[in-house]
Structures are given as C-alpha cells and as structure tokens.
Design a protein around this motif. Structure first.
Motif, PDB file in Angstrom:
ATOM      1  N   PRO A   1      44.643   8.461  32.923  1.00  0.00           N
ATOM      2  CA  PRO A   1      44.621   8.275  34.376  1.00  0.00           C
ATOM      3  C   PRO A   1      43.838   7.030  34.788  1.00  0.00           C
ATOM      4  N   VAL A   2      44.250   6.455  35.891  1.00  0.00           N
ATOM      5  CA  VAL A   2      43.515   5.347  36.513  1.00  0.00           C
ATOM      6  C   VAL A   2      42.451   5.943  37.437  1.00  0.00           C
ATOM      7  N   ALA A   3      41.213   5.501  37.300  1.00  0.00           N
ATOM      8  CA  ALA A   3      40.152   5.946  38.200  1.00  0.00           C
ATOM      9  C   ALA A   3      40.259   5.156  39.503  1.00  0.00           C
ATOM     10  N   VAL A   4      40.483   5.860  40.596  1.00  0.00           N
ATOM     11  CA  VAL A   4      40.506   5.224  41.911  1.00  0.00           C
ATOM     12  C   VAL A   4      39.176   5.554  42.575  1.00  0.00           C
TER      13      VAL A   4
ATOM     14  N   ALA B   1      41.971   2.368  33.394  1.00  0.00           N
ATOM     15  CA  ALA B   1      41.695   1.238  34.274  1.00  0.00           C
ATOM     16  C   ALA B   1      41.033   1.806  35.525  1.00  0.00           C
ATOM     17  N   ALA B   2      40.531   0.929  36.385  1.00  0.00           N
ATOM     18  CA  ALA B   2      39.915   1.386  37.632  1.00  0.00           C
ATOM     19  C   ALA B   2      40.351   0.497  38.788  1.00  0.00           C
ATOM     20  N   ILE B   3      40.589   1.145  39.908  1.00  0.00           N
ATOM     21  CA  ILE B   3      40.756   0.450  41.185  1.00  0.00           C
ATOM     22  C   ILE B   3      39.533   0.806  42.015  1.00  0.00           C
ATOM     23  N   VAL B   4      38.755  -0.193  42.402  1.00  0.00           N
ATOM     24  CA  VAL B   4      37.496   0.048  43.099  1.00  0.00           C
ATOM     25  C   VAL B   4      37.592  -0.514  44.508  1.00  0.00           C
ATOM     26  N   VAL B   5      37.452   0.368  45.487  1.00  0.00           N
ATOM     27  CA  VAL B   5      37.695   0.042  46.886  1.00  0.00           C
ATOM     28  C   VAL B   5      36.370   0.079  47.636  1.00  0.00           C
ATOM     29  N   ALA B   6      36.018  -1.022  48.307  1.00  0.00           N
ATOM     30  CA  ALA B   6      34.722  -1.070  48.995  1.00  0.00           C
ATOM     31  C   ALA B   6      34.761  -2.048  50.161  1.00  0.00           C
ATOM     32  N   GLY B   7      34.033  -1.681  51.217  1.00  0.00           N
ATOM     33  CA  GLY B   7      33.838  -2.579  52.344  1.00  0.00           C
ATOM     34  C   GLY B   7      32.394  -3.062  52.375  1.00  0.00           C
ATOM     35  N   MET B   8      31.843  -3.238  53.600  1.00  0.00           N
ATOM     36  CA  MET B   8      30.465  -3.719  53.746  1.00  0.00           C
ATOM     37  C   MET B   8      30.269  -4.992  52.912  1.00  0.00           C
ATOM     38  N   GLU B   9      29.322  -4.972  51.960  1.00  0.00           N
ATOM     39  CA  GLU B   9      29.076  -6.166  51.128  1.00  0.00           C
ATOM     40  C   GLU B   9      29.931  -6.183  49.869  1.00  0.00           C
TER      41      GLU B   9
ATOM     42  N   TYR C   1      37.675  -1.611  30.375  1.00  0.00           N
ATOM     43  CA  TYR C   1      39.082  -1.713  30.749  1.00  0.00           C
ATOM     44  C   TYR C   1      39.256  -2.528  32.035  1.00  0.00           C
ATOM     45  N   PRO C   2      40.513  -2.816  32.436  1.00  0.00           N
ATOM     46  CA  PRO C   2      40.738  -3.618  33.637  1.00  0.00           C
ATOM     47  C   PRO C   2      40.161  -2.958  34.896  1.00  0.00           C
ATOM     48  N   VAL C   3      39.544  -3.769  35.734  1.00  0.00           N
ATOM     49  CA  VAL C   3      39.011  -3.310  37.019  1.00  0.00           C
ATOM     50  C   VAL C   3      39.627  -4.169  38.118  1.00  0.00           C
ATOM     51  N   ILE C   4      40.305  -3.513  39.046  1.00  0.00           N
ATOM     52  CA  ILE C   4      40.908  -4.192  40.187  1.00  0.00           C
ATOM     53  C   ILE C   4      40.050  -3.892  41.411  1.00  0.00           C
ATOM     54  N   ALA C   5      39.523  -4.925  42.043  1.00  0.00           N
ATOM     55  CA  ALA C   5      38.648  -4.765  43.205  1.00  0.00           C
ATOM     56  C   ALA C   5      39.451  -4.933  44.491  1.00  0.00           C
ATOM     57  N   VAL C   6      39.225  -4.011  45.435  1.00  0.00           N
ATOM     58  CA  VAL C   6      39.936  -4.054  46.717  1.00  0.00           C
ATOM     59  C   VAL C   6      38.910  -4.105  47.848  1.00  0.00           C
ATOM     60  N   PRO C   7      38.747  -5.247  48.512  1.00  0.00           N
ATOM     61  CA  PRO C   7      37.863  -5.292  49.681  1.00  0.00           C
ATOM     62  C   PRO C   7      38.533  -4.601  50.860  1.00  0.00           C
ATOM     63  N   THR C   8      37.751  -3.883  51.653  1.00  0.00           N
ATOM     64  CA  THR C   8      38.302  -3.252  52.858  1.00  0.00           C
ATOM     65  C   THR C   8      37.672  -3.869  54.098  1.00  0.00           C
TER      66      THR C   8
ATOM     67  N   ILE D   1      42.506  -8.032  51.230  1.00  0.00           N
ATOM     68  CA  ILE D   1      41.782  -7.053  52.037  1.00  0.00           C
ATOM     69  C   ILE D   1      42.692  -5.877  52.387  1.00  0.00           C
ATOM     70  N   ASP D   2      42.194  -4.653  52.143  1.00  0.00           N
ATOM     71  CA  ASP D   2      42.898  -3.402  52.455  1.00  0.00           C
ATOM     72  C   ASP D   2      44.176  -3.207  51.649  1.00  0.00           C
ATOM     73  N   ASN D   3      44.332  -3.924  50.544  1.00  0.00           N
ATOM     74  CA  ASN D   3      45.593  -3.900  49.801  1.00  0.00           C
ATOM     75  C   ASN D   3      45.529  -2.951  48.609  1.00  0.00           C
ATOM     76  N   GLY D   4      45.440  -1.657  48.890  1.00  0.00           N
ATOM     77  CA  GLY D   4      45.493  -0.667  47.827  1.00  0.00           C
ATOM     78  C   GLY D   4      46.806  -0.709  47.083  1.00  0.00           C
ATOM     79  N   PHE D   5      47.883  -0.990  47.788  1.00  0.00           N
ATOM     80  CA  PHE D   5      49.197  -1.113  47.167  1.00  0.00           C
ATOM     81  C   PHE D   5      49.204  -2.220  46.125  1.00  0.00           C
ATOM     82  N   GLY D   6      48.682  -3.382  46.483  1.00  0.00           N
ATOM     83  CA  GLY D   6      48.678  -4.514  45.566  1.00  0.00           C
ATOM     84  C   GLY D   6      47.856  -4.251  44.319  1.00  0.00           C
ATOM     85  N   ALA D   7      46.747  -3.522  44.465  1.00  0.00           N
ATOM     86  CA  ALA D   7      45.910  -3.188  43.312  1.00  0.00           C
ATOM     87  C   ALA D   7      46.674  -2.311  42.329  1.00  0.00           C
ATOM     88  N   ALA D   8      47.367  -1.298  42.846  1.00  0.00           N
ATOM     89  CA  ALA D   8      48.133  -0.411  41.977  1.00  0.00           C
ATOM     90  C   ALA D   8      49.297  -1.143  41.313  1.00  0.00           C
TER      91      ALA D   8
END
Length: 256
Positions: free
Chosen positions: A121-124, A175-183, A196-203, A233-240
């Motif tokens: 599984p991918v860790a979201v 793999a991981a998709i890591v979603v974060a706003g603020m800083e 493993y691969p880490v995809i960062a998603v700014p919100t 920014i906000d692209n959860g789709f693109g990360a997946a």
C-alpha cells in the motif's frame, strides 16, 4: 477499450469465435471518438495503463453526462475529479452505480475486473485534518489505478510524536504521498525516515503569509530530504498519478 478487453477480443478472433468484420466494428472507436463537446481518448488505457480521467471543473452537468456516457459505453472504468455537489447529483441520477467521495470531490466506477497491482500500500499522509480533502483525492486516484493505500492523517510537525507512532504503517508502504499546508515541513520529515519514493503535495491551507500554498510549495521544493518529488498546490490527483508511473503495473494485461 481496456487492455484486458482487447486481449480477449483478439483471442476470440484467433479462436474463430468472433468474425474479423465484427472485431473491426468493435475497434472502430479506437483510438478516439469525437462526441461534439469533447474528443474522448479511448486509446489511453492501452498507452498508459489507465483510461482517460475526467476533470469536472469548468464542465457543465450536461457535458459531463455526455463524456461519462461515452467512456462507460466503451467499457472503460470511469473516474471524475473536482466535482461540485450539483454535478454529482446529475451524474448519479444517470449512473446510480457511481461511487462518490464527498471529501475528495470525486466519483468513480470500475467495470473491468478488479486487480490490485503488485505493490505494498501507498501511505497517504496528511499534516492536518484540513489537508484531508487533498489526501482523499490522492486515495481515490490510487484506487482508480489499482494501487492500495493506507491513511495516516493528522500527524503534522506540531506534534511529531503522532507521526512516529504510526511508523509501522510507514515502514510497510511502497511509497508515500505527503500532504501539508502552512509551512509544508512534513514531507521533509517523512523523506528523512524512509527509502521509497515520497511525493509532496502542498495545500492552500494556512494564514496570510502562507500565500495560498506557495509557502508550502517553496518549502517542499527547498527540502533537504534528497529525492523528494513535489507536485502542484492541492494536486492530490497528480501525486497519485506520479506513483502510477513509478510503481509496478498489474501482473496481467498492462503495458510494461
């Protein structure tokens, strides 16, 4: 037409169960079909391993119905993103079988044989509860492309012990998709813990100087965790979809 369906059609032609002319008629819509308000790419599943995904914003309910009808009639799985509640209502009146995720603003329907891809599984991972809608868009997209996921939500750096307490889920991921706003610090932390691969998603979550997600975006682009991949920014789709390209394909019927 999905790769599985095309393989089956060719097998039946080879075995004499389907006439050549009949097969030709079924293939007539490949590689695309013009439905007036859109040109549907029926060949995409053969080229990229997943059917065309429909972006819901900017399209009227009537346009969406036309596009979705065409995709479903061709035997493809359907996945639509960025849908408002009124558009969901119209689509589900037409196709009540659609699975709706209100947080993600998506609908999907799988009519091909379900087959999970050969990957853990991918860790979201989401920094805060406010980031969950973007994380859920990633979860739904992963499901649509046959990748399993595990949710690790509300584990931001303001309480880092929460992330460390979920280390078992992180360790067992592919793999991981890591979603974060603020800083936007959380992807750097995760990137420093796993190989493993880490995809960062700014919100776009944050107060004034967060600049609608640009502060998180710049922080992720400047990460000291080597090899971190950053999407828009906000692209959860693109990360997946990035992981769709990186991780192993389904064992049968998918392009290499």
């Amino acid at each position: 037409m999905s790769p599985e369906a095309l393989r089956e059609l060719l097998r039946r032609v080879q075995g004499g169960d389907v006439a050549v002319d009949e097969a030709l008629e079924r293939l007539r819509a490949l590689p695309f079909r013009d439905v007036g308000i859109a040109t549907i790419d029926h060949h995409r599943a053969l080229r990229q391993g997943t059917p065309e995904v429909v972006f819901g914003e900017g399209k009227s309910p009537e346009q969406l119905v036309t596009i979705c009808d065409e995709i479903l009639s061709a035997g493809h799985d359907l996945f639509v993103t960025r849908l408002s509640a009124d558009k969901v209502e119209v689509l589900r009146e037409r196709h009540p079988e659609l699975v709706h995720n209100a947080a993600a603003r998506t609908v999907r329907f799988q009519q091909t044989k379900e087959s999970w891809r050969p990957a853990a599984p991918v860790a979201v991972v989401s920094a805060g509860t406010s980031d969950i809608p973007v994380a859920e868009e990633a979860v739904e997209t992963l499901t649509a492309v046959g990748l399993r996921s595990t949710r690790v939500y509300d584990v931001g750096v303001a309480g880092l012990h929460r992330l460390l307490g979920r280390s078992e889920q992180l360790d067992g991921a592919s793999a991981a998709i890591v979603v974060a706003g603020m800083e936007g610090a959380l992807p750097s932390v995760v990137g420093g813990l796993v190989a493993y691969p880490v995809i960062a998603v700014p919100t776009s979550i944050g107060y004034g100087t967060a600049l609608g997600g640009f502060a998180a975006l710049f922080g992720m682009l400047s990460s000291c965790a080597s090899g971190l991949t950053v999407v828009n920014i906000d692209n959860g789709f693109g990360a997946a979809m990035a992981l769709h390209r990186m991780l192993p394909r389904r064992a049968e019927g998918q392009p290499a």
